[in-house]
Design a protein around this motif. Structure first.
Motif, mmCIF file in Angstrom:
data_model
loop_
_atom_site.group_PDB
_atom_site.id
_atom_site.type_symbol
_atom_site.label_atom_id
_atom_site.label_comp_id
_atom_site.label_asym_id
_atom_site.label_seq_id
_atom_site.Cartn_x
_atom_site.Cartn_y
_atom_site.Cartn_z
ATOM 1 N N THR A 73 52.129 37.956 43.106
ATOM 2 C CA THR A 73 52.885 36.927 43.818
ATOM 3 C C THR A 73 53.475 35.947 42.812
ATOM 4 O O THR A 73 53.102 35.939 41.631
ATOM 5 C CB THR A 73 51.981 36.144 44.788
ATOM 6 N N SER A 74 54.361 35.106 43.298
ATOM 7 C CA SER A 74 54.952 34.082 42.429
ATOM 8 C C SER A 74 53.887 33.132 41.893
ATOM 9 O O SER A 74 54.010 32.593 40.794
ATOM 10 C CB SER A 74 56.043 33.316 43.171
ATOM 11 N N ASN A 99 60.339 33.840 42.756
ATOM 12 C CA ASN A 99 59.935 35.128 42.200
ATOM 13 C C ASN A 99 60.524 35.405 40.824
ATOM 14 O O ASN A 99 60.397 36.514 40.312
ATOM 15 C CB ASN A 99 60.323 36.271 43.149
ATOM 16 N N ILE A 127 59.778 39.291 40.040
ATOM 17 C CA ILE A 127 58.954 40.053 40.973
ATOM 18 C C ILE A 127 59.877 40.710 41.991
ATOM 19 O O ILE A 127 60.779 40.071 42.526
ATOM 20 C CB ILE A 127 57.950 39.136 41.695
ATOM 21 N N GLY A 155 56.271 42.307 45.638
ATOM 22 C CA GLY A 155 55.186 42.138 44.690
ATOM 23 C C GLY A 155 54.688 43.423 44.057
ATOM 24 O O GLY A 155 53.746 43.397 43.270
#
Length: 166
Positions: free
Chosen positions: A26-27, A67, A89, A93
């Motif tokens: 994830t970010s 992202n 990303i 994800g």
């Protein structure tokens, strides 16, 4: 008819287990990298088959969305080599820089290590490429390893090793 239901159920189960087992990032995983870093790059010079190290600095900023990170690389001894790059990303994800995420591990000190792999060419030969991103509070390492098609061993191609500027 029961056999068809059984087969369809098995197929659905297999696909759902496959997507459940895929490694996602994830970010939030990347936010720790934001900041100003100093360190070095060490890369394998294929002509001499010896590692070469030089100073390198890095400014990591958030990109145009959560992202994406923008990496501004600067090389004090080679300013013509200064560049910017991105870490992005993708695919909910499952991808990092368009490469499959193969592992995501939390580190004991609160950091994270993410690995990706993909097929490509290196030095004009078919190879498997593996990137390992180790992001900690005060240390950030990007390791690139290469496994040539005809060899079983991984070769350390390059390593960016940074410490956070105070």
């Amino acid at each position: 008819m029961n056999m068809i239901k059984f087969i369809l159920t098995a197929i659905i189960l297999i696909f759902s287990l496959n997507s459940y087992c895929q490694t996602k990032i994830t970010s939030e995983d990347l936010k720790l990298a934001v900041g100003n870093w100093e360190g070095s790059i060490t890369y394998l010079d294929y002509q001499s088959n010896t590692p070469f190290t030089m100073p390198a600095n890095l400014l990591v900023e958030e990109g145009n969305n959560s992202n994406t990170l923008v990496l501004n690389n600067s090389y004090p001894n080679e300013p013509k080599a200064n560049n910017s790059d991105k870490i992005k990303i993708g695919k909910n994800g499952l991808l990092l820089n368009k490469h499959a995420v193969t592992s995501r591990e939390g580190l004991e000190n609160g950091g994270i290590q993410i690995q990706t792999e993909h097929d490509a060419k290196d030095d004009g030969k078919k190879a498997r490429i593996r990137y390992t991103y180790s992001i900690e509070k005060n240390v950030f390492v990007i390791l690139k390893e290469v496994q040539f098609a005809e060899l079983a061993d991984w070769i350390k191609r390059s390593e960016f090793r940074y410490t956070r500027k105070k």
